[in-house]
Motif scaffolding. Structure first.
Motif, PDB file in Angstrom:
ATOM      1  N   TRP A  10       0.826  -1.196   0.000  1.00 29.16           N
ATOM      2  CA  TRP A  10       0.000   0.000   0.000  1.00 29.16           C
ATOM      3  C   TRP A  10       0.866   1.254   0.000  1.00 29.16           C
ATOM      4  CZ3 TRP A  10      -4.871  -1.083  -1.011  1.00 29.16           C
ATOM      5  CH2 TRP A  10      -5.395  -2.321  -0.626  1.00 29.16           C
ATOM      6  N   GLN A  11       0.565   2.190  -0.894  1.00 26.32           N
ATOM      7  CA  GLN A  11       1.383   3.391  -1.024  1.00 26.32           C
ATOM      8  C   GLN A  11       1.187   4.373   0.132  1.00 26.32           C
ATOM      9  OE1 GLN A  11       3.792   3.620  -3.653  1.00 26.32           O
ATOM     10  NE2 GLN A  11       3.139   1.505  -3.417  1.00 26.32           N
ATOM     11  N   PRO A  15       6.582   1.125   3.836  1.00 19.42           N
ATOM     12  CA  PRO A  15       6.924  -0.034   3.000  1.00 19.42           C
ATOM     13  C   PRO A  15       7.305  -1.274   3.800  1.00 19.42           C
ATOM     14  CG  PRO A  15       7.964   1.942   2.144  1.00 19.42           C
ATOM     15  CD  PRO A  15       7.371   2.319   3.464  1.00 19.42           C
ATOM     16  N   GLU A  16       7.945  -1.077   4.959  1.00 17.85           N
ATOM     17  CA  GLU A  16       8.408  -2.227   5.739  1.00 17.85           C
ATOM     18  C   GLU A  16       7.276  -3.070   6.304  1.00 17.85           C
ATOM     19  OE1 GLU A  16       8.825   1.563   8.276  1.00 17.85           O
ATOM     20  OE2 GLU A  16       9.251   0.930   6.214  1.00 17.85           O
ATOM     21  N   GLU A  17       6.035  -2.587   6.212  1.00 14.84           N
ATOM     22  CA  GLU A  17       4.912  -3.419   6.642  1.00 14.84           C
ATOM     23  C   GLU A  17       4.770  -4.665   5.779  1.00 14.84           C
ATOM     24  OE1 GLU A  17       1.882  -0.353   8.922  1.00 14.84           O
ATOM     25  OE2 GLU A  17       1.297  -1.179   6.970  1.00 14.84           O
ATOM     26  N   ALA A  18       5.364  -4.660   4.594  1.00 13.44           N
ATOM     27  CA  ALA A  18       5.341  -5.861   3.760  1.00 13.44           C
ATOM     28  C   ALA A  18       5.956  -7.044   4.501  1.00 13.44           C
ATOM     29  CB  ALA A  18       6.087  -5.615   2.451  1.00 13.44           C
ATOM     30  N   MET A  38       5.749  -2.934  -7.078  1.00 17.30           N
ATOM     31  CA  MET A  38       5.078  -1.678  -7.425  1.00 17.30           C
ATOM     32  C   MET A  38       6.106  -0.556  -7.421  1.00 17.30           C
ATOM     33  SD  MET A  38       1.357  -2.229  -5.592  1.00 17.30           S
ATOM     34  CE  MET A  38       0.706  -0.687  -6.225  1.00 17.30           C
ATOM     35  N   ALA A  39       5.946   0.403  -6.541  1.00 14.70           N
ATOM     36  CA  ALA A  39       6.810   1.584  -6.596  1.00 14.70           C
ATOM     37  C   ALA A  39       7.886   1.594  -5.513  1.00 14.70           C
ATOM     38  CB  ALA A  39       5.966   2.852  -6.480  1.00 14.70           C
ATOM     39  N   THR A  40       7.932   0.554  -4.686  1.00 14.93           N
ATOM     40  CA  THR A  40       8.882   0.567  -3.568  1.00 14.93           C
ATOM     41  C   THR A  40       9.992  -0.461  -3.791  1.00 14.93           C
ATOM     42  OG1 THR A  40       7.338  -0.863  -2.341  1.00 14.93           O
ATOM     43  CG2 THR A  40       7.249   1.496  -1.898  1.00 14.93           C
ATOM     44  N   TYR A  41       9.804  -1.668  -3.270  1.00 16.58           N
ATOM     45  CA  TYR A  41      10.867  -2.667  -3.311  1.00 16.58           C
ATOM     46  C   TYR A  41      10.978  -3.364  -4.662  1.00 16.58           C
ATOM     47  CZ  TYR A  41      10.729  -2.449   1.824  1.00 16.58           C
ATOM     48  OH  TYR A  41      10.768  -2.044   3.131  1.00 16.58           O
ATOM     49  N   ASP A  42      12.206  -3.691  -5.035  1.00 14.68           N
ATOM     50  CA  ASP A  42      12.427  -4.657  -6.108  1.00 14.68           C
ATOM     51  C   ASP A  42      11.887  -6.006  -5.631  1.00 14.68           C
ATOM     52  OD1 ASP A  42      14.268  -5.606  -8.574  1.00 14.68           O
ATOM     53  OD2 ASP A  42      14.526  -6.981  -6.885  1.00 14.68           O
ATOM     54  N   ALA A  43      11.129  -6.687  -6.474  1.00 13.34           N
ATOM     55  CA  ALA A  43      10.438  -7.908  -6.040  1.00 13.34           C
ATOM     56  C   ALA A  43      11.413  -9.010  -5.633  1.00 13.34           C
ATOM     57  CB  ALA A  43       9.515  -8.410  -7.146  1.00 13.34           C
ATOM     58  N   ALA A 289      -6.077 -15.284  -3.157  1.00 10.56           N
ATOM     59  CA  ALA A 289      -4.931 -14.652  -2.511  1.00 10.56           C
ATOM     60  C   ALA A 289      -5.445 -13.418  -1.789  1.00 10.56           C
ATOM     61  CB  ALA A 289      -3.869 -14.275  -3.543  1.00 10.56           C
ATOM     62  N   LEU A 290      -5.442 -13.471  -0.481  1.00 13.61           N
ATOM     63  CA  LEU A 290      -5.929 -12.365   0.328  1.00 13.61           C
ATOM     64  C   LEU A 290      -4.940 -11.211   0.266  1.00 13.61           C
ATOM     65  CD1 LEU A 290      -6.855 -14.457   3.491  1.00 13.61           C
ATOM     66  CD2 LEU A 290      -8.450 -13.660   1.726  1.00 13.61           C
ATOM     67  N   VAL A 291      -5.429 -10.053  -0.083  1.00 11.68           N
ATOM     68  CA  VAL A 291      -4.614  -8.827  -0.059  1.00 11.68           C
ATOM     69  C   VAL A 291      -5.113  -8.018   1.131  1.00 11.68           C
ATOM     70  CG1 VAL A 291      -3.779  -6.854  -1.373  1.00 11.68           C
ATOM     71  CG2 VAL A 291      -4.573  -8.911  -2.585  1.00 11.68           C
ATOM     72  N   PRO A 292      -4.492  -8.148   2.297  1.00 19.18           N
ATOM     73  CA  PRO A 292      -5.066  -7.533   3.495  1.00 19.18           C
ATOM     74  C   PRO A 292      -4.882  -6.022   3.513  1.00 19.18           C
ATOM     75  CG  PRO A 292      -2.975  -8.563   4.045  1.00 19.18           C
ATOM     76  CD  PRO A 292      -3.267  -8.911   2.605  1.00 19.18           C
ATOM     77  N   ALA A 293      -5.964  -5.310   3.800  1.00 22.06           N
ATOM     78  CA  ALA A 293      -5.850  -3.877   4.022  1.00 22.06           C
ATOM     79  C   ALA A 293      -4.937  -3.644   5.219  1.00 22.06           C
ATOM     80  CB  ALA A 293      -7.232  -3.272   4.275  1.00 22.06           C
ATOM     81  N   SER A 294      -4.204  -2.552   5.173  1.00 22.20           N
ATOM     82  CA  SER A 294      -3.249  -2.229   6.238  1.00 22.20           C
ATOM     83  C   SER A 294      -3.502  -0.812   6.715  1.00 22.20           C
ATOM     84  CB  SER A 294      -1.810  -2.376   5.721  1.00 22.20           C
ATOM     85  OG  SER A 294      -0.875  -2.036   6.719  1.00 22.20           O
TER      86      SER A 294
END
Length: 313
Positions: A10-11, A15-18, A38-43, A289-294
């Protein structure tokens, strides 16, 4: 139904919440984790860090934009993560968007469907450690142990569905159960072997911040070809028409009703979410695949993942 986890990235969140989400998915016993880009970490870098921070969860990296990353680069990245983490590593491919491909990377988005098809063909032997004779990776062979990665293709339109029929798994994003059922039927008309997954944003007992976060994520799709028609079919044609007049984003955001968000998300208490999951299962989806809101109420979506873990079959 199989329940896995996809990082929200989530933007509007740190980012570290990943890594927080990844650790929770691992500790709660989810059988797989999708590591997008996306726009933060290299996968690949993020997947390697997750491997070091977790105990056992298998990883799927992507979808990776095939107009940006070539097959040799993808195969080397997957093999690197597998070798450095000791985990099973799958690869997901997609065409991404013109904004990402053309503006961020300066590459042409035209021809992405052809590139997707070529990437599926080229990656099969590469990921199995075979020397490539494909024009897009001529003569390359992995020097690391072959990861034998499962291949997934992100699909929405007819051409991508046909390409996905040659992969191990097709994945759908931001999809209503009714639209999922049609795409599954299109896939089954070609093959019965490819499994189907759907990324679905989830928030157990959400507060308003979670609803607003999902609303912001949905709003950019309302005017998009295919997605607009999907939302119109679901009963939101007036919002789609308004979105296609290109109003100011703030005005469009406030016009989007909660019911529209609910049409493509898992929201409510556990019983409500279980009922909604049954709709996706009845549509022919094998894995959600659950994409949990944060949010501040649920950092990293950990509370949501804990609540929904018992629903995985």
């Amino acid at each position: 139904m199989k329940l896995t986890v996809s990082l929200g990235l989530w933007q509007d969140r740190p980012p570290e919440e990943a890594l927080m989400t990844a650790r929770a998915a691992d500790e709660l016993g989810y059988p797989g984790l999708w590591v997008g880009e996306m726009a933060t970490y290299d996968a690949f870098a993020l997947a390697t860090a997750i491997g070091a921070a977790t105990a056992r969860i298998p990883l799927t990296i992507g979808p990776l934009a095939v107009a940006v990353r070539d097959p040799m680069m993808i195969a080397m990245g997957a093999a690197s993560v597998a070798a450095l983490t000791g985990r099973p590593v799958g690869v997901a491919l997609g065409t991404s968007s013109p904004v990402v491909v053309e503006r961020w990377h300066g590459r042409p988005h035209a021809g992405s469907t052809r590139a997707l098809s070529e990437a599926v063909d080229a990656l099969r032997p590469l990921l199995d450690g075979v020397k490539s004779d494909h024009p897009r990776s001529q003569g390359y062979r992995l020097r690391l142990p072959a990861p034998h990665s499962e291949l997934t293709v992100a699909a929405f339109g007819p051409a991508a569905v046909r390409i996905a029929s040659r992969a191990d798994r097709m994945v759908l994003n931001l999809i209503t159960p009714a639209s999922a059922a049609r795409l599954v039927a299109d896939l089954r008309a070609v093959t019965g072997a490819t499994r189907v997954a759907a990324w679905v944003t989830a928030a157990a007992d959400p507060d308003r911040s979670a609803i607003e976060q999902i609303r912001r994520a949905v709003v950019g799709y309302l005017a998009a070809p295919g997605y607009g028609e999907m939302f119109a079919e679901a009963g939101f044609g007036d919002i789609v028409e308004y979105a296609r007049t290109r109003p100011h984003p703030r005005e469009l955001l406030t016009a989007v009703p909660d019911k529209l968000i609910e049409s493509v998300a898992l929201l409510g208490d556990r019983a409500a979410i279980e009922s909604r999951l049954a709709e996706y299962a009845n549509a022919g989806v094998d894995e959600v695949a659950l994409v949990p809101a944060s949010t501040d109420h649920d950092p990293g979506g950990v509370r949501t993942l804990r609540a929904l873990a018992p629903l995985g079959g």
